[in-house]
Design a protein around this motif. Structure first.
Motif, PDB file in Angstrom:
ATOM      1  N   THR A   6       0.840  -1.265  -0.102  1.00 17.91           N
ATOM      2  CA  THR A   6       0.052   0.092  -0.039  1.00 17.91           C
ATOM      3  C   THR A   6       0.917   1.254   0.036  1.00 17.91           C
ATOM      4  OG1 THR A   6      -1.326  -1.196   1.368  1.00 17.91           O
ATOM      5  CG2 THR A   6      -2.016   1.158   1.196  1.00 17.91           C
ATOM      6  N   GLU A   7       0.569   2.262  -0.657  1.00 19.73           N
ATOM      7  CA  GLU A   7       1.080   3.399  -0.564  1.00 19.73           C
ATOM      8  C   GLU A   7       1.347   4.161   0.725  1.00 19.73           C
ATOM      9  OE1 GLU A   7       0.952   7.959  -2.938  1.00 19.73           O
ATOM     10  OE2 GLU A   7      -0.618   6.693  -2.767  1.00 19.73           O
ATOM     11  N   VAL A   8       2.579   4.492   1.067  1.00 18.96           N
ATOM     12  CA  VAL A   8       2.892   4.839   2.279  1.00 18.96           C
ATOM     13  C   VAL A   8       2.740   6.538   2.236  1.00 18.96           C
ATOM     14  CG1 VAL A   8       4.324   5.171   4.293  1.00 18.96           C
ATOM     15  CG2 VAL A   8       4.390   3.062   2.869  1.00 18.96           C
ATOM     16  N   LYS A   9       2.100   7.108   3.074  1.00 14.34           N
ATOM     17  CA  LYS A   9       1.752   8.476   2.804  1.00 14.34           C
ATOM     18  C   LYS A   9       2.846   9.134   4.031  1.00 14.34           C
ATOM     19  CE  LYS A   9      -3.137   8.921   1.675  1.00 14.34           C
ATOM     20  NZ  LYS A   9      -4.401   9.320   2.244  1.00 14.34           N
ATOM     21  N   TYR A  10       3.031  10.484   3.519  1.00 18.15           N
ATOM     22  CA  TYR A  10       3.943  11.308   4.573  1.00 18.15           C
ATOM     23  C   TYR A  10       3.277  12.574   4.745  1.00 18.15           C
ATOM     24  CZ  TYR A  10       7.806   8.004   3.886  1.00 18.15           C
ATOM     25  OH  TYR A  10       8.641   6.697   3.886  1.00 18.15           O
ATOM     26  N   ILE A  11       3.279  12.961   6.185  1.00 16.97           N
ATOM     27  CA  ILE A  11       2.725  14.236   6.547  1.00 16.97           C
ATOM     28  C   ILE A  11       3.786  15.048   7.024  1.00 16.97           C
ATOM     29  CG2 ILE A  11       0.931  15.549   7.872  1.00 16.97           C
ATOM     30  CD1 ILE A  11      -0.461  12.379   7.989  1.00 16.97           C
ATOM     31  N   GLU A  12       3.941  16.250   6.709  1.00 15.72           N
ATOM     32  CA  GLU A  12       4.722  17.064   7.380  1.00 15.72           C
ATOM     33  C   GLU A  12       3.993  18.223   8.428  1.00 15.72           C
ATOM     34  OE1 GLU A  12       8.504  20.201   6.767  1.00 15.72           O
ATOM     35  OE2 GLU A  12       7.411  19.449   4.841  1.00 15.72           O
ATOM     36  N   TYR A  13       4.204  18.095   9.625  1.00 14.58           N
ATOM     37  CA  TYR A  13       3.767  18.829  10.478  1.00 14.58           C
ATOM     38  C   TYR A  13       4.342  20.035  11.097  1.00 14.58           C
ATOM     39  CZ  TYR A  13       0.482  20.320  14.149  1.00 14.58           C
ATOM     40  OH  TYR A  13      -0.321  20.996  14.833  1.00 14.58           O
ATOM     41  N   LYS A  14       4.009  21.113  10.854  1.00  8.78           N
ATOM     42  CA  LYS A  14       4.691  22.366  11.383  1.00  8.78           C
ATOM     43  C   LYS A  14       3.926  22.741  12.736  1.00  8.78           C
ATOM     44  CE  LYS A  14       6.189  24.279   6.909  1.00  8.78           C
ATOM     45  NZ  LYS A  14       5.794  23.149   6.158  1.00  8.78           N
ATOM     46  N   PHE A  15       4.865  22.979  13.679  1.00 10.66           N
ATOM     47  CA  PHE A  15       4.326  23.138  15.159  1.00 10.66           C
ATOM     48  C   PHE A  15       3.720  24.570  15.150  1.00 10.66           C
ATOM     49  CE2 PHE A  15       6.183  19.360  15.876  1.00 10.66           C
ATOM     50  CZ  PHE A  15       5.099  18.541  16.912  1.00 10.66           C
ATOM     51  N   GLU A  16       4.150  25.683  14.503  1.00  8.47           N
ATOM     52  CA  GLU A  16       3.667  26.830  14.455  1.00  8.47           C
ATOM     53  C   GLU A  16       2.306  27.054  14.098  1.00  8.47           C
ATOM     54  OE1 GLU A  16       6.671  25.850  12.995  1.00  8.47           O
ATOM     55  OE2 GLU A  16       7.115  26.921  11.315  1.00  8.47           O
ATOM     56  N   ASP A  17       2.086  25.949  13.365  1.00  5.56           N
ATOM     57  CA  ASP A  17       0.439  26.154  12.772  1.00  5.56           C
ATOM     58  C   ASP A  17      -0.431  26.567  13.883  1.00  5.56           C
ATOM     59  OD1 ASP A  17       1.102  25.784  10.160  1.00  5.56           O
ATOM     60  OD2 ASP A  17       0.051  23.281  10.372  1.00  5.56           O
ATOM     61  N   LEU A  18      -0.370  25.843  15.016  1.00  5.68           N
ATOM     62  CA  LEU A  18      -1.396  25.881  16.122  1.00  5.68           C
ATOM     63  C   LEU A  18      -0.926  25.603  17.336  1.00  5.68           C
ATOM     64  CD1 LEU A  18      -4.838  24.392  14.884  1.00  5.68           C
ATOM     65  CD2 LEU A  18      -4.464  26.742  15.636  1.00  5.68           C
ATOM     66  N   ALA A  20       0.391  23.329  19.544  1.00  4.80           N
ATOM     67  CA  ALA A  20       0.811  21.722  20.092  1.00  4.80           C
ATOM     68  C   ALA A  20       1.578  21.531  20.982  1.00  4.80           C
ATOM     69  CB  ALA A  20       1.473  21.065  18.667  1.00  4.80           C
TER      70      ALA A  20
ATOM     71  N   PHE B  20       5.627  12.980   9.762  1.00  8.40           N
ATOM     72  CA  PHE B  20       5.003  11.600  10.152  1.00  8.40           C
ATOM     73  C   PHE B  20       4.449  10.749   9.032  1.00  8.40           C
ATOM     74  CE2 PHE B  20       2.922  14.687  13.176  1.00  8.40           C
ATOM     75  CZ  PHE B  20       3.719  14.438  14.439  1.00  8.40           C
ATOM     76  N   LEU B  57      -0.978  17.284  21.987  1.00  8.09           N
ATOM     77  CA  LEU B  57      -2.292  17.795  21.977  1.00  8.09           C
ATOM     78  C   LEU B  57      -2.416  18.932  21.071  1.00  8.09           C
ATOM     79  CD1 LEU B  57      -5.269  18.007  23.190  1.00  8.09           C
ATOM     80  CD2 LEU B  57      -4.029  19.133  25.032  1.00  8.09           C
TER      81      LEU B  57
END
Lengths: 45, 320
Positions: A6-18, A20, B20, B57
């Protein structure tokens, strides 16, 4: 048996968004149980 | 309380971005495809994001998540398979988030032997109906064709049988007519907790009872030998009034139960894991909230408990 990868998805999360906030349960339990649970019960199930 | 904020001044690490990976939905096809992230919306504006090592969170996700941001992505349904490590962090994160939400410095009064009897009465009311309710949950899971959860609930019902008797024996050891005490003392917090558990079991899908059970057992792991000895120091030598506490602690069977349950939960669907994480959060909210009707003090308990004291010779007989 054939396994289809199955295709592996990657997400980049930026902590400055909200907000966290890193949370650690063990630290909380140590602090909470100095006095007993706030609801004044023994943990029971 | 140790929460790390995202204030750049507080934490340099969180000022950066983190990648992630979502676990493929096929289970166990390749060891290198270890899942790296799970997430769950636990309330309208709170999301827990968990890797194998940490949990975060995310707050205010309802209104202020920037469009097309990763936060907005995490408000959508979780996809992918679970793993023991990420699922454990997800559930721990949901429980921890409740303490952060309650954010109260109100603490129960110091423990005294009478206040310990009060807590034991609460323990009785929180254990007595549990085996029967878990059997009902097992029946409902089986009707839905969910054999994994039906087996879990059946096993859990067996594990929990007799725990109410431990609370009664502890109360008797302190010199009271235990049956009369639990008739007289019904802590409102225990009623609220059991109300939640009962409603969970009676739901069309009783899966919330898994989150409830997991949360209490996970939190019990915070109780160690040191805490138990602190309680025992309240009583005269020879009094054993911590049977119930020991059973629900890291020195009892709960450590093993937590491991077994998290392994079972990790194998469930993403929607089921989200439901359980939300139930963990809701259960922990009740646990971390101050007593609903205020705390029962030693002074308030004295006139209730003193008439329920047993004759000393009866106590000696029971201890023998």
């Amino acid at each position: 048996m054939i396994t289809i990868a199955t295709e592996v998805k990657y997400i980049e999360y930026k902590f400055e968004d909200l907000k966290a906030i890193e949370i650690n349960l063990q630290d909380i339990l140590i602090e909470e149980l100095k006095y007993g649970l706030s609801n004044d019960l023994v943990n029971s199930i | 309380m140790n929460f790390k904020s995202n204030d750049p001044a507080d934490n340099q690490e969180q000022n950066s971005s983190i990648s992630f990976r979502i676990n493929p939905t096929s289970h166990g096809t390749n060891p290198s495809q270890t899942p790296t992230v799970e997430w769950a919306k636990i309330s309208p504006n709170k999301v827990i994001v968990a890797t194998a090592e940490k949990a975060w969170l995310l707050e205010d996700t309802d209104s202020s998540a920037p469009e097309n941001s990763t936060t907005q992505y995490f408000t959508q349904s979780m996809e992918g398979a679970g793993s023991i490590e990420t699922t454990r962090q997800l559930l721990d994160g949901a429980i921890a988030a409740a303490r952060y939400t309650v954010n109260s410095d109100v603490r129960p009064p110091a423990l005294t032997p009478r206040r310990w009897v009060w807590r034991l009465a609460g323990a009785y009311h929180m254990t007595h109906p549990v085996p029967k309710l878990l059997k009902e949950a097992a029946r409902r899971f089986a009707l839905e064709g969910h054999s994994t959860l039906a087996e879990w609930a059946t096993e859990k019902a067996k594990e929990e049988a007799g725990h109410d008797l431990l609370a009664l024996r502890d109360i008797k050891s302190l010199g009271y007519d235990a049956e009369a005490v639990v008739k007289e003392l019904i802590p409102s917090s225990a009623e609220v907790m059991m109300g939640y558990f009962t409603r969970s079991v009676q739901d069309d899908n009783p899966i919330d009872c898994v989150g409830y059970s997991y949360t209490l057992e996970r939190m019990a792991l915070g109780v160690g030998e040191e805490y138990i000895q602190k309680i025992e120091a309240l009583f005269p030598p020879g009094v054993n009034a911590t049977r119930c506490l020991r059973t629900h602690s890291s020195v009892g069977a709960d450590a093993e139960h937590v491991e077994e349950t998290v392994e079972m939960i990790a194998g469930l669907t993403s929607q089921e894991r989200v439901r359980i994480a939300r139930a963990c959060y809701e259960t922990a909210l009740m646990s971390f909230s101050p007593a609903y009707n205020g705390y029962m003090t030693d002074e308030k308990l004295q006139p209730i408990l003193d008439p329920l004291k047993l004759d000393q010779s009866l106590i000696s007989e029971m201890s023998a």
